[in-house]
Every structure is written in C-alpha cells, then in structure tokens.
Scaffold this active site. Structure first.
Site, short mmCIF file in Angstrom:
data_model
loop_
_atom_site.label_atom_id
_atom_site.label_comp_id
_atom_site.label_asym_id
_atom_site.label_seq_id
_atom_site.Cartn_x
_atom_site.Cartn_y
_atom_site.Cartn_z
N GLU A 75 27.94 37.30 51.47
CA GLU A 75 28.99 36.49 50.98
C GLU A 75 30.20 36.49 52.00
O GLU A 75 30.70 35.17 52.26
CB GLU A 75 29.86 37.02 49.62
N CYS A 115 33.84 41.93 48.59
CA CYS A 115 33.73 40.35 48.74
C CYS A 115 34.48 39.45 47.75
O CYS A 115 35.16 38.54 48.25
CB CYS A 115 32.21 40.00 48.47
#
Ligand code: THU
Length: 161
Positions: A75, A115
């Site tokens: 991500e 993330c």
C-alpha cells in the site's frame, strides 16, 4: 459525559462479479501487482492499485528485505509512488489484493496500521475520502468508504499547526 459512536458501514461483495467494471479492473491491477511482490521471507504477497482522478492507475507490491523492518508494504509503495509520479492528483480509490504463497487467502486482508496512517496523510491533504477495496486470493471483497473510517481518532497534521 457524552458518548460518541465511531463506526462505518462496511460493504461486502460476494465476488468481483458484483463490482462495477471500474472496480473490477482496479482489483485486477492489484492482483497483477501482487504477482510481482518481492516477499521471500514471509511468502505473503500483496498488491495495491491506486486510481487517480486523472484516470491513471499506479500499482505497487510489498518489497521485503533481509533486514526485516527495511521492507515496505504494498500500500505504501503504491501510494508513495503515486505521490512521487503524479503530485497533487487526487487519489480516488485503492484496491488491495493479498495472498500467501503456500496458503491462498480466502478473506480480505486489511491494511496494517502503518499503512492506514500513511494513507490518511493523503486523504487529509486532498480533503476527499479515499475508498479502499480489499480481497484475498479470491472471494469476498470489502469496501471501506475512507481511510479515516479505518483509523478513527487518527493523528494528522492539524494537531501540529
Ligand atoms: N504487508 C503488506 O504489504 N500490506 C499489509 O497491509 C500487510 C502486510 C506485507 C508486509 C510483509 O512484506 C508481508 O506482507 C508480511 O507481513
């Protein structure tokens, strides 16, 4: 005393067949990226595809390292790449595809806390929500309306001004 409920509606699709054409395409870009993951230590492969308001799609995958903390999740690779290659262009959605090399994942894997924090920065900067779609190797897809929904009471730049 006041009580507040911090929650969101998670949308659950049975399979990619229930997705719009655009979301299906984005998830397939995430799956494609997953195939290129460099994950020799965990064997857990993740791909992320970022859809920008310009229509461009930027993809990334997890990059591991013999010094484990030096690696990076899919991500963040994808979102940082989008920020570097397309500065100032709004992120609309991110699709995430995750699966183990040996054991196929049949449920979606949600982005890790680091993330969530990293993507929240972009959501806050652009002032518009970033939709998140996630899936395992196949099967159900989860859709979250924003990063903030995945990180309630999140820390952002507004605390620093
Ligand atoms: N990983 C991701 O790429 N995204 C996540 O949200 C969770 C974990 C990666 C990091 C590491 O390479 C492997 O999966 C096992 O944790």
């Amino acid at each position: 005393m006041e009580k507040q409920h911090l929650g969101f509606d998670l949308m659950i699709y049975e399979s990619v067949d229930e997705l719009s054409m655009d979301d299906r395409e984005l998830m397939s870009r995430a799956r494609e990226a997953r195939d290129g993951a460099y994950a020799p230590y965990s064997g857990f492969h993740v791909g992320a595809a970022v859809l920008l308001a310009s229509g461009d799609v930027v993809a990334g995958n997890n990059q591991e390292n013999a010094s484990f903390p030096s690696g990076l999740c899919a991500e963040r690779v994808a979102v940082f790449y989008a920020g570097a290659a397309h500065p100032g262009i709004r992120i609309l959605s991110i699709a995430i595809s995750a699966s183990g090399r040996v054991r196929e994942l049949s449920i979606p894997a949600a982005p890790c806390g680091n993330c969530r924090q990293a993507i929240l920065e972009y959501e806050q900067k652009q002032g518009y929500p970033i939709r998140i779609l996630m899936q395992g190797a196949q099967g159900k897809i989860y859709e979250c309306p924003s990063v903030a929904s995945l990180l309630p009471l999140g820390f952002d730049g507004s605390f620093l001004t």
